[in-house]
Design a protein around this motif. Structure first.
Motif, short mmCIF file in Angstrom:
data_model
loop_
_atom_site.label_atom_id
_atom_site.label_comp_id
_atom_site.label_asym_id
_atom_site.label_seq_id
_atom_site.Cartn_x
_atom_site.Cartn_y
_atom_site.Cartn_z
N GLN A 1 0.87 -1.19 0.00
CA GLN A 1 0.00 0.00 0.00
C GLN A 1 0.90 1.23 0.00
OE1 GLN A 1 -3.74 -0.40 2.54
NE2 GLN A 1 -2.39 -1.83 3.58
N ILE A 2 0.66 2.09 -0.99
CA ILE A 2 1.50 3.27 -1.18
C ILE A 2 0.63 4.51 -1.05
CG2 ILE A 2 2.75 4.55 -2.98
CD1 ILE A 2 3.75 1.75 -3.93
N SER A 3 1.07 5.47 -0.25
CA SER A 3 0.31 6.71 -0.09
C SER A 3 1.13 7.89 -0.61
CB SER A 3 -0.01 6.96 1.38
OG SER A 3 -0.87 5.96 1.86
N VAL A 4 0.47 8.76 -1.32
CA VAL A 4 1.12 9.95 -1.84
C VAL A 4 0.37 11.14 -1.25
CG1 VAL A 4 2.08 10.92 -3.94
CG2 VAL A 4 1.16 8.60 -3.99
N ILE A 5 1.10 12.04 -0.64
CA ILE A 5 0.46 13.21 -0.01
C ILE A 5 0.70 14.39 -0.94
CG2 ILE A 5 0.38 14.68 2.07
CD1 ILE A 5 -0.23 11.74 2.69
N LEU A 6 -0.36 14.87 -1.58
CA LEU A 6 -0.18 15.94 -2.57
C LEU A 6 -1.12 17.11 -2.30
CD1 LEU A 6 0.54 13.98 -5.88
CD2 LEU A 6 2.13 15.09 -4.32
N GLY A 7 -1.05 17.62 -1.11
CA GLY A 7 -1.87 18.78 -0.76
C GLY A 7 -1.93 18.89 0.76
N PRO A 8 -2.76 19.81 1.24
CA PRO A 8 -2.90 19.91 2.70
C PRO A 8 -3.82 18.79 3.19
CG PRO A 8 -4.24 21.58 1.60
CD PRO A 8 -3.60 20.77 0.51
N CYS A 9 -3.26 17.80 3.86
CA CYS A 9 -4.04 16.63 4.28
C CYS A 9 -4.21 16.63 5.80
CB CYS A 9 -3.35 15.35 3.85
SG CYS A 9 -3.42 15.14 2.06
N ALA A 10 -5.47 16.45 6.22
CA ALA A 10 -5.75 16.51 7.65
C ALA A 10 -6.56 15.29 8.07
CB ALA A 10 -6.53 17.79 7.97
N GLY A 11 -6.52 15.00 9.36
CA GLY A 11 -7.37 13.95 9.95
C GLY A 11 -7.17 12.59 9.29
N ASP B 1 8.07 18.50 -1.74
CA ASP B 1 8.43 19.76 -1.10
C ASP B 1 7.47 20.88 -1.54
OD1 ASP B 1 9.96 21.25 0.61
OD2 ASP B 1 11.49 21.75 -0.89
N GLY B 2 6.95 21.60 -0.57
CA GLY B 2 6.09 22.74 -0.86
C GLY B 2 4.65 22.37 -1.18
N VAL B 3 4.38 21.10 -1.47
CA VAL B 3 3.03 20.67 -1.84
C VAL B 3 2.37 19.89 -0.69
CG1 VAL B 3 1.68 19.21 -3.41
CG2 VAL B 3 3.56 20.61 -4.31
N SER B 4 3.12 18.96 -0.12
CA SER B 4 2.54 18.06 0.89
C SER B 4 2.50 18.70 2.27
CB SER B 4 3.38 16.78 0.99
OG SER B 4 3.70 16.30 -0.28
N LYS B 5 1.35 18.55 2.91
CA LYS B 5 1.22 18.94 4.32
C LYS B 5 0.42 17.86 5.01
CE LYS B 5 2.17 23.16 2.61
NZ LYS B 5 2.01 23.61 1.22
N MET B 6 0.86 17.48 6.20
CA MET B 6 0.14 16.44 6.95
C MET B 6 -0.03 16.89 8.39
SD MET B 6 2.50 13.16 5.87
CE MET B 6 1.40 11.85 6.40
N PHE B 7 -1.26 16.87 8.86
CA PHE B 7 -1.50 17.11 10.29
C PHE B 7 -2.82 16.49 10.72
CE2 PHE B 7 -1.02 21.16 7.87
CZ PHE B 7 -2.32 21.28 7.39
N ILE B 8 -2.90 16.17 11.98
CA ILE B 8 -4.15 15.64 12.53
C ILE B 8 -5.10 16.81 12.76
CG2 ILE B 8 -5.21 14.48 14.54
CD1 ILE B 8 -3.69 12.64 12.59
N THR B 9 -4.58 17.86 13.35
CA THR B 9 -5.40 19.07 13.52
C THR B 9 -4.67 20.21 12.82
OG1 THR B 9 -4.29 19.47 15.63
CG2 THR B 9 -6.43 18.38 15.72
N GLY B 10 -5.35 20.85 11.89
CA GLY B 10 -4.74 21.90 11.07
C GLY B 10 -4.56 23.21 11.82
N PRO B 11 -3.91 24.20 11.15
CA PRO B 11 -3.64 25.49 11.78
C PRO B 11 -4.91 26.17 12.32
CG PRO B 11 -2.43 25.31 9.73
CD PRO B 11 -3.30 24.10 9.81
#
Ligand code: HXC
Length: 515
Positions: A162-172, A188-198
């Motif tokens: 299973q392969i995951s690609v993070i290509l944007g602001p991803c939350a939860g 770089d510059g595209v992927s964002k990962m957080f459980i709770t966003g800003p």
């Protein structure tokens, strides 16, 4: 015009409307963020023209907050099947232009359907995540959707890659599902990962923080260890994924493609890479490149816990996983992060029947309050567990230092290694000669007329006795001592000898690794 033509025209009109996702304006916004659209990403990643889309006409289930009137193209996710290097894969890509790629129940059901398809057909699953997580307007239905995905991620673990690609602001859920998968790619510059966003952080804690600083690509590739591959651009990321797919098996019931054997590049001359003096560092990746076909090594988690190097290469055409101490970083010591990194990689290799080659050169575990309080006992135990549990062919080559707990942990004979080789420069001992002499001969050194001369003499005595491979070889813990130049030959022989390896394991439901 015939009725058939009318119907076909209607289908084409429907297809092109859905293909526009959230509409031209939303696409413009997506482009302004330097991102491709979901369908463009799939086209760029897969073999040209190989993608077939399913569930294009799925309707969303939202009822509240004005959702009933909204048409959401494919409910914000593109799913289907295609090929990479001619090999079938299942894929989904969340469409940020449709309500921020947020996950409603219908969106989730498209994903779980393609996951079930991948499991049934035994093909790798690739998820492109670009989503604000559970769709707020759908309430518990959205949460249910993520729960059903997590369940399948876990059931598929060890069965299909299973392969995951993070290509944007991803939350939860858009980051928790990836965290359950085998490899996470970030750009770089595209992927964002957080459980709770800003926004949530500001509301709850009153603190301002930018998305990049909170969970940008570098944060996850270098600090948290959530990401396994880091790329400068989406196109570089897609090449990395294609490379990984070429190296790993499509499922746990088939091997990775075996390709004709090639020699390593001549510039990686084993004899001159590793200095005989154990205090002089070198890049262990050069040793790997002197072993693998075409010197082609795909490193995993390159930027995280760089004191250990893990990754894939082919030897004799067959994919092998490498786990190596890296003397260039912290002298190659083991610590919390490097133990976690190695343990997880070893478990992937074991689940997918990939033999493991361990290259050992380390002074032991990193001492200090920080490490102890971070739980180096618990983290270090993961690696002991992973090596001991792994039943794939396990080959160890001791290059230089193999001291103390590090000697045991790095796939020693005692943890079940099938083959243990040592170079003539190997030093297998409880600790380095200097430390050992200072402790064991402290009284003699203090009492001597010339303590410094006595210390040197005792160090030399200890080295003479223990700092070599022959004591361990004399007890059969090391199978034989080999010249550096013979390393590839011995690895090739070991792989060939263990093609039919079977190892009985005690009957149990599953073990309880020190997670
Ligand atoms: C509904 C959402 C959404 C969501 C984003 N959008 N996230 N709609 N549900 N979860 C919508 C926005 O309203 C906006 O719509 C559009 O998507 C683009 O979002 P923006 O905020 O303009 O983009 P950006 O500034 O880049 O910020 C992206 C973001 C932020 C960081 C993802 O949108 C955000 O914080 N979203 C909420 C994240 C969240 O808390 N999700 C729930 C997690 S709980 P318009 O119409 O204005 O363009 C969860 C459950 C599982 O997922 C938990 C696992 C254990």
């Amino acid at each position: 015009m015939s009725l058939m033509n009318d119907k076909i025209q209607e289908l084409e009109a429907r297809r092109s409307k859905v293909s526009l996702g959230g509409g031209e304006k939303a696409i413009e916004k997506q482009k302004a963020m330097g991102k491709l659209t979901a369908r463009e990403r799939i086209e760029a990643l897969l073999d040209e023209g190989s993608f077939y889309e399913f569930d294009m006409f799925v309707k969303h289930d939202g009822r509240e907050f004005g959702m009933l009137d909204k048409e959401l193209a494919s409910d914000g996710v593109v799913v289907g099947t295609g090929k990479i290097n001619g090999q079938p894969v299942a894929i989904f890509a969340q469409d940020f232009t449709v309500v921020g790629g947020s996950l409603g129940l219908a969106h989730a059901r498209e994903i779980t359907k393609v996951m079930d398809f991948a499991m049934k057909m035994k093909m790798p699953l690739i998820g492109i995540n670009d989503s604000g997580g559970a769709r707020i307007q759908e309430g518990v239905n959205a949460l249910a959707g993520y729960g059903e995905i997590f369940l399948r991620n876990t059931q598929a673990s060890g069965v299909i890659p299973q392969i995951s690609v993070i290509l944007g602001p991803c939350a939860g859920g858009a980051v928790y599902s990836p965290a359950l998968t085998d490899f996470v790619f970030v750009v770089d510059g595209v992927s964002k990962m957080f459980i709770t966003g800003p926004d949530v952080i500001k509301t709850v804690l009153g603190e301002e923080i930018g998305q990049e600083e909170l969970g940008g690509a570098r944060v996850h590739a270098e600090i948290t260890g959530n990401a396994h591959f880091f790329a400068e651009s989406e196109s570089e990321c897609f090449l990395q994924i294609r490379k990984l797919i070429s190296m790993i098996p499509p499922s746990n019931t088939e091997p990775a493609e075996v390709i004709p054997t090639q020699l390593p590049e001549a510039k990686y001359d084993m004899a001159s890479i590793v200095p005989a003096d154990p205090t002089i560092p070198y890049d262990v990746r050069d040793v790997v490149k002197a072993i693998v076909d075409e010197s082609d090594f795909l490193e995993v988690m390159e930027l995280f816990a760089a004191n250990i190097v893990v990754g894939f290469g082919r030897v004799g055409g067959q994919t092998v996983g490498f786990v190596c101490n890296q003397p260039l970083v912290l002298a190659g010591v083991l610590d919390c992060d490097s133990s976690d990194k190695a343990a997880r990689f070893i478990r992937f290799c074991d689940a997918f029947n990939i033999p493991i080659v361990t290259l050992e050169d380390l002074p032991g575990y990193l001492p200090g309050v920080d490490q102890e309080h971070m739980g180096v006992i618990r983290h270090g135990a993961k690696m002991l567990y992973a090596y001991s549990e792994a039943s794939v062919p396990k080959i160890t080559v001791i290059l230089r230092k193999a001291y103390g707990g590090g000697y045991i942990a790095m796939n020693s004979r005692h943890l079940g290694a099938d083959f243990v080789y040592a170079w003539p420069t190997a030093e297998i001992a409880v600790m380095g000669a200097e430390g050992a002499a200072n402790i064991v001969f402290r009284k003699e050194i203090l009492a001597a007329e010339d303590p410094e001369a006595m210390r040197k003499q005792k160090i030399a005595e200890y080295k003479e006795k223990f700092a070599n491979p022959y004591v361990a070889a004399g007890k059969g813990y090391v199978d034989t001592v080999i010249k550096p130049s013979e390393t590839r030959e011995y690895v090739l022989m070991s792989l060939a000898a263990s093609l039919k390896k079977e190892e009985p394991t005690p009957k149990k439901k599953h073990g309880i690794p020190p997670f």
